[in-house]
Each structure stands twice: as C-alpha cells, then as structure tokens.
Design a protein around this motif. Structure first.
Motif, PDB file in Angstrom:
ATOM      1  N   MET A 159     -51.365  66.826 101.129  1.00 56.78           N
ATOM      2  CA  MET A 159     -49.898  66.802 101.091  1.00 56.78           C
ATOM      3  C   MET A 159     -49.366  68.211 100.833  1.00 56.78           C
ATOM      4  SD  MET A 159     -47.412  64.524  98.639  1.00 56.78           S
ATOM      5  CE  MET A 159     -45.643  64.633  98.785  1.00 56.78           C
ATOM      6  N   THR A 160     -48.379  68.629 101.632  1.00 53.67           N
ATOM      7  CA  THR A 160     -47.821  69.962 101.483  1.00 53.67           C
ATOM      8  C   THR A 160     -46.899  70.030 100.282  1.00 53.67           C
ATOM      9  OG1 THR A 160     -46.076  69.345 103.023  1.00 53.67           O
ATOM     10  CG2 THR A 160     -47.977  70.502 103.926  1.00 53.67           C
ATOM     11  N   ASP A 161     -46.717  71.248  99.770  1.00 55.32           N
ATOM     12  CA  ASP A 161     -45.844  71.458  98.625  1.00 55.32           C
ATOM     13  C   ASP A 161     -44.408  71.637  99.086  1.00 55.32           C
ATOM     14  OD1 ASP A 161     -48.387  73.514  97.138  1.00 55.32           O
ATOM     15  OD2 ASP A 161     -47.996  71.372  96.844  1.00 55.32           O
ATOM     16  N   SER A 162     -43.476  71.264  98.221  1.00 55.27           N
ATOM     17  CA  SER A 162     -42.058  71.415  98.534  1.00 55.27           C
ATOM     18  C   SER A 162     -41.685  72.896  98.580  1.00 55.27           C
ATOM     19  CB  SER A 162     -41.216  70.698  97.481  1.00 55.27           C
ATOM     20  OG  SER A 162     -39.852  70.959  97.676  1.00 55.27           O
ATOM     21  N   LEU A 163     -40.982  73.298  99.637  1.00 57.41           N
ATOM     22  CA  LEU A 163     -40.450  74.651  99.724  1.00 57.41           C
ATOM     23  C   LEU A 163     -38.980  74.670  99.318  1.00 57.41           C
ATOM     24  CD1 LEU A 163     -40.908  77.616 100.533  1.00 57.41           C
ATOM     25  CD2 LEU A 163     -40.136  76.988 102.843  1.00 57.41           C
ATOM     26  N   LEU A 164     -38.215  73.744  99.866  1.00 55.45           N
ATOM     27  CA  LEU A 164     -36.788  73.632  99.561  1.00 55.45           C
ATOM     28  C   LEU A 164     -36.501  72.222  99.084  1.00 55.45           C
ATOM     29  CD1 LEU A 164     -33.809  74.751  99.792  1.00 55.45           C
ATOM     30  CD2 LEU A 164     -33.792  73.693 102.081  1.00 55.45           C
ATOM     31  N   GLU A 165     -35.823  72.125  97.953  1.00 50.10           N
ATOM     32  CA  GLU A 165     -35.424  70.812  97.457  1.00 50.10           C
ATOM     33  C   GLU A 165     -33.970  70.858  97.006  1.00 50.10           C
ATOM     34  OE1 GLU A 165     -37.143  67.150  94.718  1.00 50.10           O
ATOM     35  OE2 GLU A 165     -38.063  69.139  94.586  1.00 50.10           O
ATOM     36  N   VAL A 166     -33.195  69.947  97.548  1.00 47.44           N
ATOM     37  CA  VAL A 166     -31.781  69.802  97.218  1.00 47.44           C
ATOM     38  C   VAL A 166     -31.638  68.539  96.390  1.00 47.44           C
ATOM     39  CG1 VAL A 166     -29.507  69.334  98.195  1.00 47.44           C
ATOM     40  CG2 VAL A 166     -31.016  71.009  99.292  1.00 47.44           C
ATOM     41  N   LYS A 167     -31.044  68.651  95.205  1.00 46.67           N
ATOM     42  CA  LYS A 167     -30.955  67.506  94.304  1.00 46.67           C
ATOM     43  C   LYS A 167     -29.518  67.269  93.863  1.00 46.67           C
ATOM     44  CE  LYS A 167     -35.457  66.892  92.096  1.00 46.67           C
ATOM     45  NZ  LYS A 167     -36.165  66.777  90.797  1.00 46.67           N
ATOM     46  N   ASN A 168     -28.982  66.137  94.277  1.00 46.84           N
ATOM     47  CA  ASN A 168     -27.697  65.632  93.771  1.00 46.84           C
ATOM     48  C   ASN A 168     -26.566  66.649  93.877  1.00 46.84           C
ATOM     49  OD1 ASN A 168     -29.911  64.364  91.464  1.00 46.84           O
ATOM     50  ND2 ASN A 168     -28.747  62.971  92.766  1.00 46.84           N
ATOM     51  N   LEU A 169     -26.459  67.276  95.053  1.00 49.70           N
ATOM     52  CA  LEU A 169     -25.384  68.246  95.246  1.00 49.70           C
ATOM     53  C   LEU A 169     -24.039  67.553  95.430  1.00 49.70           C
ATOM     54  CD1 LEU A 169     -26.689  71.064  97.643  1.00 49.70           C
ATOM     55  CD2 LEU A 169     -26.604  71.028  95.143  1.00 49.70           C
ATOM     56  N   ASN A 170     -23.060  68.017  94.696  1.00 43.61           N
ATOM     57  CA  ASN A 170     -21.672  67.610  94.872  1.00 43.61           C
ATOM     58  C   ASN A 170     -20.858  68.875  95.111  1.00 43.61           C
ATOM     59  OD1 ASN A 170     -21.177  64.545  94.134  1.00 43.61           O
ATOM     60  ND2 ASN A 170     -22.793  65.314  92.792  1.00 43.61           N
ATOM     61  N   THR A 171     -20.315  68.988  96.332  1.00 41.05           N
ATOM     62  CA  THR A 171     -19.551  70.175  96.704  1.00 41.05           C
ATOM     63  C   THR A 171     -18.147  69.767  97.099  1.00 41.05           C
ATOM     64  OG1 THR A 171     -21.556  71.302  97.474  1.00 41.05           O
ATOM     65  CG2 THR A 171     -19.448  72.170  98.235  1.00 41.05           C
ATOM     66  N   LEU A 172     -17.168  70.488  96.576  1.00 42.93           N
ATOM     67  CA  LEU A 172     -15.766  70.191  96.842  1.00 42.93           C
ATOM     68  C   LEU A 172     -15.069  71.421  97.390  1.00 42.93           C
ATOM     69  CD1 LEU A 172     -16.704  68.460  94.140  1.00 42.93           C
ATOM     70  CD2 LEU A 172     -14.269  67.850  94.101  1.00 42.93           C
ATOM     71  N   TYR A 173     -14.096  71.209  98.263  1.00 41.57           N
ATOM     72  CA  TYR A 173     -13.141  72.236  98.664  1.00 41.57           C
ATOM     73  C   TYR A 173     -11.795  71.817  98.080  1.00 41.57           C
ATOM     74  CZ  TYR A 173     -16.596  73.821 102.109  1.00 41.57           C
ATOM     75  OH  TYR A 173     -17.733  74.291 102.736  1.00 41.57           O
ATOM     76  N   GLY A 174     -11.404  72.443  96.994  1.00 45.86           N
ATOM     77  CA  GLY A 174     -10.203  71.982  96.318  1.00 45.86           C
ATOM     78  C   GLY A 174     -10.421  70.576  95.787  1.00 45.86           C
ATOM     79  N   ARG A 175      -9.580  69.646  96.222  1.00 42.11           N
ATOM     80  CA  ARG A 175      -9.723  68.251  95.803  1.00 42.11           C
ATOM     81  C   ARG A 175     -10.535  67.428  96.806  1.00 42.11           C
ATOM     82  NH1 ARG A 175      -3.720  66.533  93.443  1.00 42.11           N
ATOM     83  NH2 ARG A 175      -3.647  68.080  91.755  1.00 42.11           N
ATOM     84  N   SER A 176     -10.937  68.052  97.914  1.00 42.04           N
ATOM     85  CA  SER A 176     -11.694  67.325  98.936  1.00 42.04           C
ATOM     86  C   SER A 176     -13.176  67.318  98.583  1.00 42.04           C
ATOM     87  CB  SER A 176     -11.489  67.975 100.310  1.00 42.04           C
ATOM     88  OG  SER A 176     -10.129  67.926 100.694  1.00 42.04           O
ATOM     89  N   HIS A 177     -13.702  66.140  98.326  1.00 43.59           N
ATOM     90  CA  HIS A 177     -15.100  65.971  97.936  1.00 43.59           C
ATOM     91  C   HIS A 177     -15.922  65.864  99.219  1.00 43.59           C
ATOM     92  CE1 HIS A 177     -17.886  64.044  94.683  1.00 43.59           C
ATOM     93  NE2 HIS A 177     -18.535  64.887  95.467  1.00 43.59           N
ATOM     94  N   ILE A 178     -16.727  66.914  99.527  1.00 42.97           N
ATOM     95  CA  ILE A 178     -17.435  66.980 100.811  1.00 42.97           C
ATOM     96  C   ILE A 178     -18.851  66.428 100.705  1.00 42.97           C
ATOM     97  CG2 ILE A 178     -18.110  68.473 102.707  1.00 42.97           C
ATOM     98  CD1 ILE A 178     -15.077  68.307 102.195  1.00 42.97           C
ATOM     99  N   LEU A 179     -19.638  66.908  99.757  1.00 45.52           N
ATOM    100  CA  LEU A 179     -21.004  66.430  99.569  1.00 45.52           C
ATOM    101  C   LEU A 179     -21.064  65.524  98.347  1.00 45.52           C
ATOM    102  CD1 LEU A 179     -23.105  69.674 100.237  1.00 45.52           C
ATOM    103  CD2 LEU A 179     -22.267  67.976 101.881  1.00 45.52           C
ATOM    104  N   GLY A 203     -25.562  79.402  98.560  1.00 49.09           N
ATOM    105  CA  GLY A 203     -24.671  79.933  97.525  1.00 49.09           C
ATOM    106  C   GLY A 203     -23.388  80.523  98.064  1.00 49.09           C
ATOM    107  N   ILE A 204     -23.143  80.384  99.364  1.00 47.49           N
ATOM    108  CA  ILE A 204     -21.886  80.858  99.949  1.00 47.49           C
ATOM    109  C   ILE A 204     -20.740  80.009  99.415  1.00 47.49           C
ATOM    110  CG2 ILE A 204     -20.620  81.176 102.112  1.00 47.49           C
ATOM    111  CD1 ILE A 204     -23.383  81.559 103.466  1.00 47.49           C
ATOM    112  N   VAL A 205     -21.017  78.727  99.241  1.00 44.36           N
ATOM    113  CA  VAL A 205     -20.115  77.802  98.552  1.00 44.36           C
ATOM    114  C   VAL A 205     -20.853  77.282  97.334  1.00 44.36           C
ATOM    115  CG1 VAL A 205     -18.918  75.595  98.719  1.00 44.36           C
ATOM    116  CG2 VAL A 205     -18.949  77.136 100.681  1.00 44.36           C
ATOM    117  N   ARG A 206     -20.204  77.262  96.190  1.00 41.10           N
ATOM    118  CA  ARG A 206     -20.847  76.811  94.964  1.00 41.10           C
ATOM    119  C   ARG A 206     -20.574  75.325  94.724  1.00 41.10           C
ATOM    120  NH1 ARG A 206     -23.422  80.172  91.311  1.00 41.10           N
ATOM    121  NH2 ARG A 206     -23.960  82.086  92.408  1.00 41.10           N
ATOM    122  N   PRO A 207     -21.624  74.502  94.680  1.00 43.73           N
ATOM    123  CA  PRO A 207     -21.434  73.081  94.369  1.00 43.73           C
ATOM    124  C   PRO A 207     -20.856  72.893  92.971  1.00 43.73           C
ATOM    125  CG  PRO A 207     -23.624  73.488  95.295  1.00 43.73           C
ATOM    126  CD  PRO A 207     -23.032  74.824  94.970  1.00 43.73           C
TER     127      PRO A 207
END
Length: 237
Positions: free
Chosen positions: A1-21, A53-57
């Motif tokens: 089994m390969t090792d994880s390179l990138l892992e995204v966990k429970n990201l919540n990203t908003l633009y103002g009041r708009s909840h995107i992720l 990191g261009i947009v901060r969750p």
C-alpha cells in the motif's frame, strides 16, 4: 500500500458569507493520479486554492507528505515540491518562452533535477520553435504546454492542473493528455481538474466528484464504472 502524499481533512472554505467547501476530505497517495470533477461552481478551483493556501479555509487541515501545511503561506507550500498549472495558464506578459522556463527552474527539495530545460524541449518540441516569443504570443495550446513545462522544471512531487484541456482543439487536447500520462509515468503524482470523463478514466487511479462543495463520489476506476449513472448525473448541466 502506498503512503499518503496529499491529504485534505474537513476543509470548510467561505467567500464572505458564501460557504463553498463543506467538510471536504480526500487523499492522494504517492505516485497516484487523481481526477477532480464537478459542474461549474461546485468548488473545484476553490479546493485547489485551499490546498495551495491562495484561499484560507475557515477550518480543516491540509497535509503534504505527512506534515500539516495548513498554516504555511503559499510559497512555502510550493517549495515542498508542489507545482500548479492554473486555469488561464498564467502567462507573464513580459517574459519569453525561454525566460518562463529559466525563471521557474529549480531542483526539488532533495536537490534532484530530473526535469530540466532540455527534457521540457524534448517533451514539447513545438516550444523549441517559440523560445524567443513572449508567452502571450503563443496559441492556447502552446501556452498550456509552456505552463506545464514551467511547472515541470520546478521538479515537483505533486502537480496540480486546473482545467487541463479547457478550450483547446481536439488534437491539442490529446497532446496534453499524452504529456500528463508521461508525467505520471515519471513518478510525479497528479491532481487533474477536467470534464472529460473518458480521458480521465484512462489516466487517473482515483476519481473525486464534487457537488456543492462536498464529496459526492470518491473511488477508483472500477468503482466509477459501477456508479457511472450517479457520476454522470452529478456532472450533467
């Protein structure tokens, strides 16, 4: 089994009041290629920008090679051997093709330079004929080749491509798919945003489909085939 390179966990990203992720989670293992699909406005580009990191969750974490990079600025994340080919290609108006490649070139974090100027020229012979042209003077297909070549000379372990073949002629699209396959075969992990399910099925090991900023489907090619109606419904306009 390969090792994880990138892992995204429970990201919540908003633009103002708009909840995107919404609690977005997935992982990409070393050497794997992953597609990220979804209709326009479903959060694909926001996902990429949150990873970089261009947009901060608002909350959640991004791990790269087991390290939490959530609080790092974008340039430090990229220095960990991540490359980004943005939607729109990001040509510099005052740089020639040669200068785009010279400006970006660097070894990876281990000092390796497997992708250098000569290898990019071999991979994209059309660019060799345009070295003195400004990047903005190239056709759309040539600009995409240059954007990929510019990313490759940073010698990444992970390459992220947003709308990899958007707006390109069919023959050029196939050239780009062939190059992405070559990149994958060289050992670089890839995260590819595109709409061509057929091409992505051939190229990628895993597939993530977003609906309204949430993971609607996450699976390999066999699982994609088994859930094709679910995926096609999510991708239909």
């Amino acid at each position: 089994m390969t090792d994880s390179l990138l892992e995204v966990k429970n990201l919540n990203t908003l633009y103002g009041r708009s909840h995107i992720l919404h609690d977005l989670s997935f992982r990409l293992d070393q050497g794997q290629s992953m597609s990220l699909m979804g209709r326009n406005g479903m959060g694909k580009t926001t996902t990429l920008k949150s990873i970089l990191g261009i947009v901060r969750p608002r909350s959640g974490h991004v791990y790269f090679d087991g390290l939490d990079i959530s609080d790092l600025p974008t340039w430090k994340r990229m220095r960990r051997d991540i490359a980004y080919v943005p939607e729109g290609r990001g040509m510099f108006h005052n740089l020639t093709v040669r200068e785009h490649l010279q400006m970006a070139a660097r070894p990876d974090s281990q000092g390796q330079t497997g992708w250098d100027f000569d290898r990019v020229m071999t991979t994209f012979p059309r660019l060799q004929e345009r070295l003195s042209n400004l990047g903005t003077e190239l056709s759309g297909g040539e600009q995409q080749m240059l954007a990929i070549g510019r990313a490759l000379v940073t010698n990444p372990r992970l390459m992220i491509l947003d709308e990899a073949t958007e707006g390109l002629a069919p023959l050029i699209r196939q050239d780009i798919w062939n190059v992405i396959a070559t990149i994958r075969e060289s050992g670089i992990s890839t995260l590819v945003v595109d709409k061509n399910i057929k091409a992505l099925k051939k190229l990628c090991d895993r597939h993530v489909v977003l609906v309204k900023g949430q993971v609607h489907f996450d699976g390999d090619g066999a699982e994609l085939d088994a859930n094709v109606d679910k995926v096609e419904t999510a991708l239909s306009v």
